[in-house]
Design a protein around this motif. Structure first.
Motif, short mmCIF file in Angstrom:
data_model
loop_
_atom_site.label_atom_id
_atom_site.label_comp_id
_atom_site.label_asym_id
_atom_site.label_seq_id
_atom_site.Cartn_x
_atom_site.Cartn_y
_atom_site.Cartn_z
N UNK A 118 87.53 52.60 -65.12
CA UNK A 118 88.25 52.19 -66.33
C UNK A 118 89.70 51.77 -66.04
N UNK A 119 90.30 52.34 -65.01
CA UNK A 119 91.68 51.97 -64.70
C UNK A 119 91.79 50.54 -64.17
N UNK A 120 90.65 49.99 -63.73
CA UNK A 120 90.64 48.62 -63.22
C UNK A 120 90.02 47.63 -64.21
N UNK A 121 89.77 48.10 -65.42
CA UNK A 121 89.03 47.30 -66.39
C UNK A 121 89.68 45.94 -66.64
N UNK A 122 90.98 45.91 -66.85
CA UNK A 122 91.67 44.65 -67.15
C UNK A 122 91.48 43.64 -66.02
N UNK A 123 91.60 44.10 -64.77
CA UNK A 123 91.45 43.22 -63.62
C UNK A 123 90.02 42.71 -63.49
N UNK A 124 89.06 43.63 -63.68
CA UNK A 124 87.65 43.25 -63.54
C UNK A 124 87.25 42.27 -64.63
N UNK A 125 87.69 42.52 -65.85
CA UNK A 125 87.37 41.61 -66.96
C UNK A 125 87.96 40.23 -66.70
#
Length: 204
Positions: A118-125
């Protein structure tokens, strides 16, 4: 109204796929239409879908709207081990329907991010959004013809279909294991169990 010329072929054996493929080979633009029903009452042909050499339209008793609203589920990052050509074929088929049936086409890509990431959600999206844009540019699709959905495909696609009154969902039909031609990918299997709308299954 113009009459439709039909030929009735009586299948003398249970080798449905072989007989179907023989007829399909006569026309490169063949489309197999199967009347859908409750899973427990389905015809045995449903166990042989991956063996049929043509797109398959699973047709329910729901009435299509005008203009027809169609959505293609694609995977531009190929995370689910499916051939790249399937996404291209989905778009090509949707374009044919758009021209012939005055359909409104949209492509949808689903991105599920595990809570542990979840902490990488913005990057993955952002990576998935860029992949969707690159695919759209390659196939010359407009911005309003694409949507990125947040969630598991088998969960988010039915919700999107319902909320946007989609008539037909175009999805890939992939046999995950060459040794097991009856094993269909998990997303397609889930959608086949409880179809959110009419489904067009594309194998190649």
């Amino acid at each position: 109204m113009n009459a439709i010329k039909a030929e009735v072929i009586i299948c003398p054996s249970i080798d449905y796929a072989k007989i179907l493929n023989k007829e399909i080979a006569k026309n490169a633009n063949s489309l197999v239409v199967i009347e859908d029903s409750q899973p427990a009452k389905r015809h045995p042909i449903f166990q042989l879908l991956t063996q049929i050499n043509a797109p398959i339209l699973l047709l329910s008793n729901k009435t299509w709207k005008h203009p027809l609203n169609i959505v293609g589920a694609i995977d531009p990052l190929h995370e689910n081990a499916r051939p790249e050509t399937i996404d291209d074929s989905i778009v090509e088929m949707m374009r044919h329907w758009g021209r012939d049936l005055k359909a409104k086409p949209t492509i949808a890509h689903c991105c599920y991010i595990s809570p542990v990431l979840s902490q990488y959600k913005k990057k993955i999206m952002a990576e998935h959004q860029e992949a969707l844009k690159a695919f759209s540019r390659k196939l010359q699709l407009n911005k309003d013809q694409q949507v990125l959905l947040d969630g598991q495909p088998e969960d988010i696609l039915p919700s999107y279909v319902k909320n946007n009154q989609v008539d037909v969902l175009f999805i890939g039909l992939v046999a995950r294991n060459k040794l097991s031609q009856f094993w269909i990918g998990s997303t397609t299997s889930a959608l086949l169990t409880t179809p959110p709308c009419d489904l067009l299954l594309i194998k190649h």
